[in-house]
Write a protein that holds these residues in place. Structure first.
Motif, PDB file in Angstrom:
ATOM      1  N   SER A 113      30.787   8.532  -3.303  1.00 33.31           N
ATOM      2  CA  SER A 113      31.078   9.546  -4.312  1.00 33.31           C
ATOM      3  C   SER A 113      31.152  10.954  -3.726  1.00 33.31           C
ATOM      4  CB  SER A 113      30.013   9.506  -5.414  1.00 33.31           C
ATOM      5  OG  SER A 113      28.718   9.718  -4.863  1.00 33.31           O
ATOM      6  N   GLN A 114      30.548  11.181  -2.560  1.00 31.94           N
ATOM      7  CA  GLN A 114      30.554  12.503  -1.942  1.00 31.94           C
ATOM      8  C   GLN A 114      31.636  12.657  -0.877  1.00 31.94           C
ATOM      9  OE1 GLN A 114      26.653  13.509  -0.469  1.00 31.94           O
ATOM     10  NE2 GLN A 114      25.622  13.013  -2.411  1.00 31.94           N
ATOM     11  N   ILE A 115      32.412  11.625  -0.654  1.00 34.62           N
ATOM     12  CA  ILE A 115      33.455  11.681   0.367  1.00 34.62           C
ATOM     13  C   ILE A 115      34.669  12.398  -0.202  1.00 34.62           C
ATOM     14  CG2 ILE A 115      34.959  10.324   1.853  1.00 34.62           C
ATOM     15  CD1 ILE A 115      32.036  10.278   2.656  1.00 34.62           C
ATOM     16  N   GLN A 116      35.164  13.387   0.533  1.00 36.61           N
ATOM     17  CA  GLN A 116      36.349  14.141   0.134  1.00 36.61           C
ATOM     18  C   GLN A 116      37.378  14.088   1.242  1.00 36.61           C
ATOM     19  OE1 GLN A 116      35.180  18.114  -0.911  1.00 36.61           O
ATOM     20  NE2 GLN A 116      33.924  17.451  -2.669  1.00 36.61           N
ATOM     21  N   ALA A 117      38.629  13.972   0.869  1.00 34.35           N
ATOM     22  CA  ALA A 117      39.713  13.909   1.841  1.00 34.35           C
ATOM     23  C   ALA A 117      39.951  15.281   2.462  1.00 34.35           C
ATOM     24  CB  ALA A 117      40.993  13.402   1.173  1.00 34.35           C
ATOM     25  N   PRO A 118      40.460  15.338   3.697  1.00 38.00           N
ATOM     26  CA  PRO A 118      40.801  16.632   4.315  1.00 38.00           C
ATOM     27  C   PRO A 118      41.832  17.379   3.487  1.00 38.00           C
ATOM     28  CG  PRO A 118      40.841  14.874   5.942  1.00 38.00           C
ATOM     29  CD  PRO A 118      40.681  14.213   4.618  1.00 38.00           C
ATOM     30  N   SER A 119      41.664  18.683   3.390  1.00 39.15           N
ATOM     31  CA  SER A 119      42.523  19.489   2.521  1.00 39.15           C
ATOM     32  C   SER A 119      43.896  19.761   3.137  1.00 39.15           C
ATOM     33  CB  SER A 119      41.836  20.815   2.190  1.00 39.15           C
ATOM     34  OG  SER A 119      41.520  21.512   3.388  1.00 39.15           O
ATOM     35  N   ASP A 120      43.968  19.964   4.462  1.00 39.07           N
ATOM     36  CA  ASP A 120      45.238  20.271   5.110  1.00 39.07           C
ATOM     37  C   ASP A 120      45.317  19.538   6.449  1.00 39.07           C
ATOM     38  OD1 ASP A 120      43.261  21.614   6.390  1.00 39.07           O
ATOM     39  OD2 ASP A 120      44.152  23.602   6.245  1.00 39.07           O
ATOM     40  N   ASP A 121      46.454  19.725   7.128  1.00 38.50           N
ATOM     41  CA  ASP A 121      46.678  19.039   8.394  1.00 38.50           C
ATOM     42  C   ASP A 121      45.737  19.524   9.488  1.00 38.50           C
ATOM     43  OD1 ASP A 121      48.686  17.650   7.162  1.00 38.50           O
ATOM     44  OD2 ASP A 121      50.318  18.926   7.927  1.00 38.50           O
ATOM     45  N   GLU A 122      45.396  20.789   9.476  1.00 41.62           N
ATOM     46  CA  GLU A 122      44.495  21.308  10.513  1.00 41.62           C
ATOM     47  C   GLU A 122      43.106  20.695  10.391  1.00 41.62           C
ATOM     48  OE1 GLU A 122      42.848  25.613  12.210  1.00 41.62           O
ATOM     49  OE2 GLU A 122      44.224  25.509  10.479  1.00 41.62           O
ATOM     50  N   GLU A 123      42.626  20.579   9.161  1.00 42.70           N
ATOM     51  CA  GLU A 123      41.320  19.953   8.947  1.00 42.70           C
ATOM     52  C   GLU A 123      41.366  18.472   9.313  1.00 42.70           C
ATOM     53  OE1 GLU A 123      38.015  19.299   5.371  1.00 42.70           O
ATOM     54  OE2 GLU A 123      39.854  20.480   5.035  1.00 42.70           O
ATOM     55  N   LYS A 124      42.478  17.818   9.016  1.00 43.89           N
ATOM     56  CA  LYS A 124      42.611  16.410   9.394  1.00 43.89           C
ATOM     57  C   LYS A 124      42.621  16.237  10.906  1.00 43.89           C
ATOM     58  CE  LYS A 124      46.597  14.363   8.914  1.00 43.89           C
ATOM     59  NZ  LYS A 124      47.787  13.693   8.335  1.00 43.89           N
ATOM     60  N   LEU A 125      43.266  17.150  11.628  1.00 44.90           N
ATOM     61  CA  LEU A 125      43.288  17.075  13.085  1.00 44.90           C
ATOM     62  C   LEU A 125      41.893  17.262  13.671  1.00 44.90           C
ATOM     63  CD1 LEU A 125      44.766  16.966  15.797  1.00 44.90           C
ATOM     64  CD2 LEU A 125      45.249  19.412  15.543  1.00 44.90           C
ATOM     65  N   LEU A 126      41.149  18.251  13.167  1.00 45.02           N
ATOM     66  CA  LEU A 126      39.788  18.468  13.651  1.00 45.02           C
ATOM     67  C   LEU A 126      38.898  17.278  13.335  1.00 45.02           C
ATOM     68  CD1 LEU A 126      39.278  22.235  12.664  1.00 45.02           C
ATOM     69  CD2 LEU A 126      39.834  21.286  14.916  1.00 45.02           C
ATOM     70  N   LEU A 127      39.086  16.680  12.167  1.00 46.96           N
ATOM     71  CA  LEU A 127      38.299  15.506  11.801  1.00 46.96           C
ATOM     72  C   LEU A 127      38.617  14.324  12.710  1.00 46.96           C
ATOM     73  CD1 LEU A 127      36.263  14.343   9.756  1.00 46.96           C
ATOM     74  CD2 LEU A 127      38.212  13.670   8.341  1.00 46.96           C
ATOM     75  N   ALA A 128      39.892  14.150  13.061  1.00 46.54           N
ATOM     76  CA  ALA A 128      40.269  13.062  13.960  1.00 46.54           C
ATOM     77  C   ALA A 128      39.691  13.265  15.357  1.00 46.54           C
ATOM     78  CB  ALA A 128      41.793  12.945  14.027  1.00 46.54           C
ATOM     79  N   GLU A 129      39.718  14.498  15.854  1.00 46.02           N
ATOM     80  CA  GLU A 129      39.138  14.771  17.171  1.00 46.02           C
ATOM     81  C   GLU A 129      37.631  14.521  17.173  1.00 46.02           C
ATOM     82  OE1 GLU A 129      40.582  15.382  19.888  1.00 46.02           O
ATOM     83  OE2 GLU A 129      42.638  15.960  19.366  1.00 46.02           O
ATOM     84  N   GLU A 130      36.952  14.932  16.109  1.00 48.39           N
ATOM     85  CA  GLU A 130      35.510  14.703  16.022  1.00 48.39           C
ATOM     86  C   GLU A 130      35.186  13.214  15.930  1.00 48.39           C
ATOM     87  OE1 GLU A 130      31.685  16.041  13.219  1.00 48.39           O
ATOM     88  OE2 GLU A 130      33.768  16.502  12.634  1.00 48.39           O
ATOM     89  N   THR A 131      35.998  12.472  15.191  1.00 49.29           N
ATOM     90  CA  THR A 131      35.780  11.029  15.086  1.00 49.29           C
ATOM     91  C   THR A 131      35.972  10.347  16.425  1.00 49.29           C
ATOM     92  OG1 THR A 131      36.599  11.124  12.806  1.00 49.29           O
ATOM     93  CG2 THR A 131      36.479   8.957  13.846  1.00 49.29           C
ATOM     94  N   LEU A 132      36.991  10.737  17.167  1.00 48.63           N
ATOM     95  CA  LEU A 132      37.232  10.148  18.482  1.00 48.63           C
ATOM     96  C   LEU A 132      36.095  10.471  19.448  1.00 48.63           C
ATOM     97  CD1 LEU A 132      39.456   8.383  19.578  1.00 48.63           C
ATOM     98  CD2 LEU A 132      40.611  10.408  20.443  1.00 48.63           C
ATOM     99  N   GLN A 133      35.567  11.679  19.386  1.00 51.93           N
ATOM    100  CA  GLN A 133      34.437  12.036  20.237  1.00 51.93           C
ATOM    101  C   GLN A 133      33.185  11.246  19.867  1.00 51.93           C
ATOM    102  OE1 GLN A 133      33.948  16.271  19.994  1.00 51.93           O
ATOM    103  NE2 GLN A 133      35.941  16.733  20.932  1.00 51.93           N
ATOM    104  N   ALA A 134      32.958  11.034  18.563  1.00 50.34           N
ATOM    105  CA  ALA A 134      31.804  10.236  18.141  1.00 50.34           C
ATOM    106  C   ALA A 134      31.937   8.790  18.592  1.00 50.34           C
ATOM    107  CB  ALA A 134      31.655  10.308  16.615  1.00 50.34           C
ATOM    108  N   TRP A 135      33.152   8.248  18.531  1.00 44.14           N
ATOM    109  CA  TRP A 135      33.388   6.878  18.993  1.00 44.14           C
ATOM    110  C   TRP A 135      33.089   6.736  20.482  1.00 44.14           C
ATOM    111  CZ3 TRP A 135      34.235   1.925  17.873  1.00 44.14           C
ATOM    112  CH2 TRP A 135      34.929   1.125  18.773  1.00 44.14           C
ATOM    113  N   GLU A 136      33.579   7.663  21.282  1.00 44.94           N
ATOM    114  CA  GLU A 136      33.336   7.611  22.723  1.00 44.94           C
ATOM    115  C   GLU A 136      31.865   7.868  23.035  1.00 44.94           C
ATOM    116  OE1 GLU A 136      35.343   6.658  25.036  1.00 44.94           O
ATOM    117  OE2 GLU A 136      36.984   6.333  23.616  1.00 44.94           O
ATOM    118  N   LYS A 137      31.242   8.761  22.305  1.00 45.00           N
ATOM    119  CA  LYS A 137      29.837   9.064  22.545  1.00 45.00           C
ATOM    120  C   LYS A 137      28.950   7.873  22.219  1.00 45.00           C
ATOM    121  CE  LYS A 137      26.491  12.747  21.594  1.00 45.00           C
ATOM    122  NZ  LYS A 137      26.263  14.004  20.812  1.00 45.00           N
ATOM    123  N   MET A 138      29.251   7.166  21.132  1.00 44.35           N
ATOM    124  CA  MET A 138      28.460   5.995  20.765  1.00 44.35           C
ATOM    125  C   MET A 138      28.618   4.884  21.789  1.00 44.35           C
ATOM    126  SD  MET A 138      28.615   3.696  17.277  1.00 44.35           S
ATOM    127  CE  MET A 138      30.269   3.122  17.645  1.00 44.35           C
TER     128      MET A 138
END
Length: 462
Positions: A314-339
């Motif tokens: 219920s607290q999950i919100q989609a990225p508002s624009d393309d820039e936020e989506k790009l930053l979210l994708a980079e952070e997700t990829l870093q978390a995947w590699e870090k884990m």
């Protein structure tokens, strides 16, 4: 060295020895480098533009693109050898297809096939014999952690980082699923990242023969992207092995979380035994705890790094624009590699076991005794697991999916399947969201392969 005058002679002799008939005056189109073992000289050979002649040349050996290592022996005339009428020097052409961008896909093992050992049995036995030779007539050395019951203090911050990276990955994937379409088959465990599911007939679920192997695509969830790999939570990782009767009384948690807890992460809901003195060994498998009464009472300390928590849907919100989506994708990829990188380091010190027949994982020095293995021919083993050392993909399955070169372009075609690459599903989601492709995943994604526009063009590829 210039070989312009005898080049046509070389070309003619090369094709004649291979059983090819073509025009000698065909224009050269591609060049293959030749490594010479005669006086260390280099040469170049030109192939004709007529692809039919090349197809006929390699009709007996298969397509040139599918060959990984192919040798071709021929002779090159020189002015001295022609004038003196001597035999031509011999050269060997080695055509290699070892471009780092085109690596083979990871092999998928059958359910009827046992997983390979992390280290071959022969190497394990050889290493054991070497240890016995070195230990002979030598005083027994003290056991180092974590075998003595203590925690490796230098790895505690890493365990917290792996735990938080997993939580960050799950929360970010929930947000990316609202902007990146991910499909899952309703009958098997295959998934696809793209506007529409792929058309390949690879479904092996129930009644797949009636559907002729076609998938029935539905919306994917986080559990489809990150398969839940659970393990028993151990209060004492050096205690007695879990018996078959205790299989329902002991809680099961994600295996990565259990690995982090054994490495030093403190979670109030999942208590675990922490020793402050090394154990006292009595036998090979027998030990007693050291007396800790003289030590002061332990003071509860705050966690080194604050632990993150999963966000509800219920607290999950989609990225508002393309820039936020790009930053979210980079952070997700870093978390995947870090884990994955952190879990691999923890597995070097804290042993993790996996069944060689089923996906069951156990975090601890020895596997449990629960007879719940339902893999192929489990009746012969009475349901017991065949424990062996686990690899990182057993703890965190990457789940390779087909790489879509252009998400906004045409969908994948069934006839061009051999031209597409593969990538882990988390990487594919982040790439389609705008993140850069990591270097270690480029070999299987086949980014340098030119995809034909139609089937007729694909048949012309050599």
């Amino acid at each position: 060295m210039e070989v312009a005058p005898p080049l046509s002679s070389i070309h003619h002799r090369l094709m004649r020895n291979s059983g090819c008939n073509h025009q000698r005056n065909a224009a050269p189109a591609s060049v293959v480098a030749i490594s010479s073992s005669y006086k260390s000289r280099g040469f170049r050979i030109s192939f004709p533009t007529n692809t039919d002649s090349l197809k006929s040349c390699f009709s007996g050996a298969g397509a040139l693109g599918s060959l990984k290592h192919y040798r071709w022996r021929f002779s090159i005339p020189s002015t001295s050898s022609v004038s003196s009428d001597k035999s031509y020097p011999q050269y060997v052409v080695t055509i290699r297809n070892d471009h780092p961008q085109n690596a083979d896909f990871p092999r998928s093992y059958s359910r009827k096939e046992k997983k390979p050992f992390k280290v071959p049995i022969i190497e394990l036995r050889r290493a054991a014999r070497e240890r016995l030779k070195k230990r002979k007539d030598q005083p027994r050395r003290p056991v180092s952690p974590p075998k003595n019951g203590l925690v490796i203090k230098s790895l505690i911050p890493l365990a917290y980082d792996v735990f938080n990276a997993r939580i960050t990955l799950i929360n970010n994937l929930k947000e990316l699923l609202k902007v990146v379409p991910v499909h899952a088959c309703g009958w098997c465990d295959e998934i696809h990242v793209g506007p529409v599911g792929h058309p390949f007939k690879s479904c092996k679920g129930p009644n797949s023969s009636m559907r002729k192997g076609l998938h029935e695509w539905t919306n994917a969830t986080v559990e489809d992207i990150l398969p839940p790999v659970e393990a028993y939570h151990l209060y004492d990782r050096l205690g007695k092995r879990i018996s078959h009767d205790e299989r329902f009384s002991i809680p099961r948690i994600p295996a990565v979380v259990e690995l982090c807890i054994q490495a030093g992460v403190e979670i109030s809901d999942l208590p675990t035994k922490r020793r402050r003195k090394s154990i006292i060994r009595i036998g090979k498998k027998e030990f007693v705890d050291a007396d800790e009464s003289e030590l002061p009472d332990p003071v509860p300390e705050a966690p080194i790094i604050p632990l993150l928590t999963e966000l509800p849907d219920s607290q999950i919100q989609a990225p508002s624009d393309d820039e936020e989506k790009l930053l979210l994708a980079e952070e997700t990829l870093q978390a995947w590699e870090k884990m994955r990188r952190g879990a691999k380091r923890l597995m070097r010190m804290y042993p993790v076991r996996v069944c060689g027949y089923c996906p069951e994982v156990h975090v601890g020095p020895t596997g449990h005794k629960a007879q719940n293995c339902g893999a192929h021919k489990h009746q012969q083993r009475n349901g017991q697991h065949g424990w062996q050392s686990a690899v990182l993909d057993d703890l965190i399955p990457p789940r390779f999916v087909w790489h879509v070169p252009n998400a906004d372009g045409p969908p994948l075609k069934r006839e061009l399947r051999s031209f597409y690459g593969k990538a882990p599903v988390v990487v594919e989601i982040c790439v389609q969201a705008g993140a850069n492709v990591p270097e270690q995943y480029k070999p299987t994604m086949r980014l340098d392969v030119g995809i034909p526009s139609d089937v007729r063009e694909a048949e012309m590829v050599v």
